[in-house]
Scaffold this motif. Structure first.
Motif, PDB file in Angstrom:
ATOM      1  N   ARG A 201      -5.795  12.376   5.581  1.00 49.49           N
ATOM      2  CA  ARG A 201      -4.863  11.481   5.999  1.00 49.49           C
ATOM      3  C   ARG A 201      -3.596  12.505   5.949  1.00 49.49           C
ATOM      4  N   PRO A 202      -2.688  11.864   7.498  1.00 49.54           N
ATOM      5  CA  PRO A 202      -1.257  12.810   7.557  1.00 49.54           C
ATOM      6  C   PRO A 202      -0.959  11.786   5.409  1.00 49.54           C
ATOM      7  N   MET A 203       0.215  12.591   5.340  1.00 50.06           N
ATOM      8  CA  MET A 203       0.522  11.649   3.804  1.00 50.06           C
ATOM      9  C   MET A 203       2.971  12.364   4.597  1.00 50.06           C
ATOM     10  N   LEU A 204       2.528  10.731   5.010  1.00 54.23           N
ATOM     11  CA  LEU A 204       3.735  10.830   5.504  1.00 54.23           C
ATOM     12  C   LEU A 204       4.906  10.259   4.976  1.00 54.23           C
ATOM     13  N   SER A 205       5.953  10.668   5.266  1.00 52.75           N
ATOM     14  CA  SER A 205       7.570   9.813   4.166  1.00 52.75           C
ATOM     15  C   SER A 205       7.733   8.389   4.685  1.00 52.75           C
ATOM     16  N   LEU A 206       8.761   8.171   3.928  1.00 53.05           N
ATOM     17  CA  LEU A 206       8.484   6.868   3.916  1.00 53.05           C
ATOM     18  C   LEU A 206      10.236   6.133   4.298  1.00 53.05           C
TER      19      LEU A 206
ATOM     20  N   THR B 269       3.272  -4.831  -3.486  1.00 54.59           N
ATOM     21  CA  THR B 269       3.534  -4.282  -4.576  1.00 54.59           C
ATOM     22  C   THR B 269       4.449  -3.320  -4.758  1.00 54.59           C
ATOM     23  N   ALA B 270       5.082  -3.303  -5.664  1.00 51.55           N
ATOM     24  CA  ALA B 270       6.140  -2.425  -5.909  1.00 51.55           C
ATOM     25  C   ALA B 270       6.096  -1.878  -7.179  1.00 51.55           C
ATOM     26  N   GLU B 271       6.037  -0.106  -6.644  1.00 51.50           N
ATOM     27  CA  GLU B 271       5.752   1.058  -7.540  1.00 51.50           C
ATOM     28  C   GLU B 271       7.433   1.698  -8.204  1.00 51.50           C
ATOM     29  N   LEU B 272       7.236   2.146  -8.665  1.00 57.57           N
ATOM     30  CA  LEU B 272       8.916   3.349  -9.578  1.00 57.57           C
ATOM     31  C   LEU B 272       7.950   4.758  -8.723  1.00 57.57           C
TER      32      LEU B 272
ATOM     33  N   ILE C 254       8.284   0.116  -2.637  1.00 57.00           N
ATOM     34  CA  ILE C 254       7.452  -1.430  -1.947  1.00 57.00           C
ATOM     35  C   ILE C 254       6.611  -1.337  -0.573  1.00 57.00           C
ATOM     36  N   LYS C 255       5.187  -1.704  -0.722  1.00 51.32           N
ATOM     37  CA  LYS C 255       4.064  -1.105   0.139  1.00 51.32           C
ATOM     38  C   LYS C 255       4.133  -2.825   0.283  1.00 51.32           C
ATOM     39  N   VAL C 256       3.158  -3.184   1.757  1.00 51.97           N
ATOM     40  CA  VAL C 256       2.421  -4.553   1.649  1.00 51.97           C
ATOM     41  C   VAL C 256       0.965  -4.474   1.355  1.00 51.97           C
ATOM     42  N   ASP C 257       0.346  -5.332  -0.023  1.00 49.35           N
ATOM     43  CA  ASP C 257      -0.835  -4.949  -0.281  1.00 49.35           C
ATOM     44  C   ASP C 257      -1.693  -5.122   0.736  1.00 49.35           C
ATOM     45  N   GLU C 258      -1.759  -6.214   1.221  1.00 51.54           N
ATOM     46  CA  GLU C 258      -3.243  -6.633   1.612  1.00 51.54           C
ATOM     47  C   GLU C 258      -3.315  -4.635   3.186  1.00 51.54           C
TER      48      GLU C 258
ATOM     49  N   ILE D 103       8.622   0.661   2.027  1.00 51.49           N
ATOM     50  CA  ILE D 103       9.341   1.390   2.596  1.00 51.49           C
ATOM     51  C   ILE D 103      10.178   2.088   0.667  1.00 51.49           C
ATOM     52  N   ALA D 104      10.761   2.664   0.566  1.00 46.68           N
ATOM     53  CA  ALA D 104      11.568   3.197  -0.183  1.00 46.68           C
ATOM     54  C   ALA D 104      12.544   2.864  -0.392  1.00 46.68           C
ATOM     55  N   TYR D 105      12.816   2.217  -1.526  1.00 44.53           N
ATOM     56  CA  TYR D 105      13.849   1.377  -2.242  1.00 44.53           C
ATOM     57  C   TYR D 105      14.730   2.544  -2.970  1.00 44.53           C
TER      58      TYR D 105
END
Length: 666
Positions: free
Chosen positions: A79-84, A111-114, A285-289, A307-309
Motif C-alpha cells: 500500500r502506498p507510503m504517502l506523505s502527510l 490518536t496523537a503520536e510523536l 494526528i490521525k482519525v482513530d476510527e 496531519i502532521a503538526y
C-alpha cells in the motif's frame, strides 16, 4: 552432541536470545547482563557454523551483518507510503478537524503520536517471519534494505504470532549514538553527520550491513498497512496489537476525544521534547476510527484523515564575524564560523561548524553575512543558510588558502575526500594536536596535562613527540609560569602512573587514523600485545568483525613507518605497558558498582563530557538511557538539570552530583 541435540540447543538459544533482545531493545528492561547475552550469542554462532544445515535467515546471529551488497534492489509497497499534510499552529489543527468531521459519517476521535525524525521504512512479515524491509522511496517503490534492518536490535526477526502483515515504522538514531558516531568521525577528522536523521538514513543505505550494525539504530512502529483486513477497528488498537506481536511502539502516544485535547497534547510536547533521548520534529494526528479513515480517503498526495503538526524550528539569526581555520592532528583543515553570541536551544553559541570548503562555496558564505544558526539534533551548532537578501555590500568573500596556516606547506585534497589536508608530518599544529590527543581523558588520561600545559611545553621546545613527555625534568618544569613544586610533583607522578595504562589506551593515544577508543580496545583484546599487533597482516585485521579494509590499511600503514617503529620502541624502553590483560571475573564483579542499574545523565558537566561519563558508567556495569522513568535507578545531574531532575525527585530516584560520581568511581 549429536545432530538432534544440536538442533534442540540451537532452537533453545534462538528463543532465549530473541526474548532477551526484546527485553533489552524494546522493553528497555534487560533480563541478563551483556556478558551473559554475548556468551549465548557466541555459542549459537559456533553451533550454526558446526551445523550449517540448521542456519536460518532470521536467527539472532544475522544481526551482526552479512556480506556487503553490490546495490539495492527496488521493491513495491503493498500500500502506498504517502506523505502527510502539515499544520503549523492550533488554527491549522482546528481547520483539519472541521474538514474531517464534515467528511465523516459519524463521530470521530483522534490518536496523537510523536513524529520521529528518522527514516520511514516498511517491514514485511510472512507467517510471523521478517522477510523484507524497504525504504519509503517515492511512496510507491522503495529500496530493499532487509540486511541492514536485520541489524537493528529493536526489529523482531520473529513475531509472537505467525501472521502475514506489512508494518510501517520510523528508524532513528538516538542522541547518544549520534554523539558517539560523530565523536569517532571527529577522532578520524572526517566530516561529521549534520543531524541524527541524516546519520540514520546514511547508515541504512550502507552497502556493507556491518557498518549499519555498528550505528546503534532504533525503531518505533506506527502503522499496519492492512489494519482493517485483519479485523482491527481503530488506530489505537492497531498500536496495541503491534506491541502484542513484539514490535516496538512509542509509549507516548495518546488517544484524544476531540481536537482540543490534541492541541493540549501538542503544546505539552513543545518543551518536553528536549528531554527525549531522540529527535522529534512534530506530532502526527490521525482519525482513530479505521472505517472513518476509509470514508475520508486520500488526496493525490496525502490522507485526509491524518496531519502532521510541525514544531517551529529553533533557528536564530546572527552575524558571522570571521572564519578561522584549524589544523587537526591528521592535517585536516576545518573552517569555523565566529559569530555574534546568540542563544540557541538553551545555550549561548559563538562558533559554528562550516564543515568544508565545498559547503562554504555552495552557500556563498561571506564574512559579515547575516546567517541562520541552529543546533543539529539540538547538539552541534551549524550555519543553516545565508540571508543574502540582507547584504549591504560590505561583506567579504572567503577563499580557502592554498597553504597550511601553521607551516605554509601546500594543502592537498586526497582522492575521495572533501576536506583539504596538510600532509607535512612535521607540521607544528599536527604535532601539537597529536600531543593533546595523547594525554586526553579518553586516551592516556594524564591529570594536569591539559591543552594549555601541552601548548606551553611545546612552545618552550620541551616536547616534540609523545615520548618526550616521559623525559621531562623537574628543573625544566619549575622554570615555567604557574609551575610550582607541588604542581610539578603531581604532574610527574601522573605521567609516571600513565605508564601502567592498558594497551588500548596507548593504541588510541597514538592517533592511528580510523582507530577510535572502541576499535583500540578491540585490537588490544584480540592481539594482546603491541608486538603481535605490529606483526598483524591485512588478512589478520579484516578477519576481526568490526575492522574494515579502510581501518586495516591505516593500521598496517602506520606500523610500517620507520618513525612509528622507532617511537614505539622508545616508549617500550621508557617503561610503558605494551600488553592488554583481561580482568578476572572476581575483579570485574568488584568494580561493577553500577551493575544492573539504569542511569540517566543530565545538565552541564564540568570535568566530564557526557560521552566520557556514559562510557565510564557502562564500563562499571550500568546502562545509560535518555529519559527518567520508574525503571531509572540513578540520575547524575550537572548544573541546570531541569525537568529530568524534577521527575527523578517526583519518582524518588537517587540523585548524584558530579562530585559524588567522581568520588564513587575512583
Amino acid at each position: 552432541m549429536d545432530e538432534q541435540q544440536a538442533k534442540e540447543r540451537i532452537d533453545k538459544l534462538r528463543d532465549l536470545l530473541d526474548e532477551y533482545g526484546h527485553h533489552y531493545y524494546v522493553l528497555d528492561a534487560p533480563k541478563v547482563s551483556d556478558a551473559e547475552y554475548d556468551q549465548l550469542m557466541q555459542e549459537l554462532i559456533r553451533l550454526e557454523n558446526e551445523y550449517p544445515q540448521f542456519q536460518s535467515e532470521n536467527s539472532p546471529t544475522v544481526r551482526v551483518g552479512g556480506e556487503p551488497l553490490d546495490r539495492f534492489v527496488k521493491v513495491q509497497h503493498r500500500r502506498p507510503m504517502l506523505s502527510l499534510g502539515n499544520a503549523f499552529n492550533a488554527q491549522d489543527l482546528r481547520d483539519f478537524d472541521r474538514r474531517a468531521r464534515e467528511g465523516a459519517t459519524g463521530p470521530i476521535s483522534y490518536t496523537a503520536e510523536l513524529k520521529i525524525d528518522g527514516l520511514a521504512v516498511s517491514l514485511t512479515y510472512e507467517n510471523g517471519q521478517f522477510v523484507r524491509g524497504a525504504t519509503r522511496g517515492d511512496g510507491q517503490t522503495g529500496e530493499d534494505i532487509t540486511v541492514n534492518l536485520k541489524t537493528v536490535g529493536s526489529i523482531p526477526l520473529r513475531l509472537k504470532e505467525a501472521v502475514d502483515l506489512e508494518v510501517r515504522g520510523e528508524v532513528f538514531m538516538p542522541h547518544h549514538s549520534f554523539e558517539q558516531l560523530n565523536k569517532v568521525k571527529e577522532e578520524n577528522e572526517e566530516p561529521p553527520f549534520a543531524n541524527p536523521r541524516n546519520a540514520a538514513a546514511g547508515s541504512l543505505r550502507q552497502l556493507d550491513p556491518k557498518i549499519a550494525g555498528r550505528r546503534n539504530l532504533d525503531i518505533f512502529c506506527y502503522a499496519i498497512a492492512e489494519d482493517q483486513e485483519i479485523g482491527l477497528t481503530s488506530h489505537a488498537k492497531a498500536l496495541g496489537y503491534m506491541k502484542e506481536l513484539g514490535l516496538k511502539v512509542n509509549p507516548d502516544h495518546k488517544y484524544c476525544n476531540n481536537i482540543e485535547e490534541v492541541i493540549e497534547y501538542v503544546e505539552s510536547w513543545l518543551e518536553k521534547r528536549h528531554d527525549l533521548p531522540y529527535e522529534i520534529d512534530g506530532i502526527v494526528i490521525k482519525v482513530d476510527e479505521l472505517d472513518e479513515q476509509q470514508t475520508l480517503g486520500y488526496t493525490a498526495k496525502s490522507p485526509r484523515w491524518a496531519i502532521a503538526y510541525k514544531f517551529p524550528a529553533e533557528e536564530v539569526i546572527t552575524t558571522l564575524r570571521d572564519i578561522k581555520l584549524t589544523v587537526g592532528r591528521t592535517g585536516a583543515i576545518t573552517p569555523t564560523a565566529y559569530l555574534d553570541p546568540v542563544q540557541v536551544a538553551g545555550t549561548t553559541v559563538q562558533r559554528a561548524s562550516l564543515h568544508n570548503e565545498d559547503l562554504i562555496r555552495e552557500k556563498d558564505t561571506r564574512i559579515g553575512d547575516q546567517v541562520v544558526i541552529k543546533k543539529a539534533g539540538d547538539i552541534i551548532p551549524e550555519v543553516v543558510r545565508v540571508l543574502d537578501d540582507l547584504r549591504t555590500g560590505d561583506e567579504e568573500e572567503f577563499t580557502m588558502p592554498t597553504h597550511c596556516p601553521e607551516c605554509e606547506s601546500e594543502l592537498v585534497r586526497l582522492e575521495g575526500e572533501v576536506i583539504l589536508r596538510c600532509v607535512n608530518p612535521k607540521c607544528p599544529a599536527q604535532v601539537r594536536e597529536g600531543l593533546i590527543h595523547f594525554v586526553s581523558r579518553t586516551a592516556m588520561n594524564i591529570d594536569g596535562l591539559g591543552e594549555k600545559v601541552i601548548q606551553q611545553l611545546f612552545s618552550h621546545e620541551l616536547i616534540q613527540d609523545v615520548s618526550d613527555l616521559y623525559k621531562l625534568k623537574r628543573e625544566d618544569l619549575l622554570e615555567l609560569e604557574r609551575m610550582g613544586e607541588k604542581s610539578v610533583s603531581n604532574l610527574l607522578e601522573a605521567i609516571e602512573a600513565s605508564k601502567d595504562n592498558p594497551l588500548d589506551r596507548l593504541l588510541f593515544g597514538l592517533g592511528i587514523r580510523f582507530v577510535g577508543s572502541k576499535a583500540a580496545r578491540l585490537l588490544a583484546e584480540t592481539f594482546g600485545t603491541m608486538e603481535k599487533l605490529q606483526e598483524a597482516t591485512m588478512e589478520d585485521l579484516v578477519a576481526i568483525h568490526e575492522v574494515g579494509e579502510k581501518m586495516a590499511d591505516s593500521i598496517t600503514s602506520y606500523f610500517s613507518q620507520p618513525e612509528a617503529e622507532e617511537l614505539i620502541g622508545e616508549l617500550r624502553q621508557l617503561g610503558l605497558n605494551m600488553t592488554y590483560e583481561i580482568a578476572t571475573p572476581e575483579a570485574s564483579e568488584a568494580e561493577q558498582i553500577f551493575a544492573e542499574q539504569t542511569v540517566v545523565l543530565t545538565g552541564k558537566l564540568e570535568k566530564w563530557t557526557r560521552t566520557e561519563m556514559k562510557e565510564k558508567v557502562e564500563a562499571l556495569g550500568g546502562k545509560v538511557t535518555g529519559s527518567v522513568s520508574t525503571k531509572t535507578d540513578l540520575l547524575i545531574a550537572g548544573e541546570d538539570a531541569g525537568s529530568k531532575l524534577e521527575k527523578a525527585e517526583e519518582l524518588g530516584v537517587e540523585v548524584w552530583d558530579e562530585a559524588r560520581f567522581e568520588l564513587e568511581v575512583k
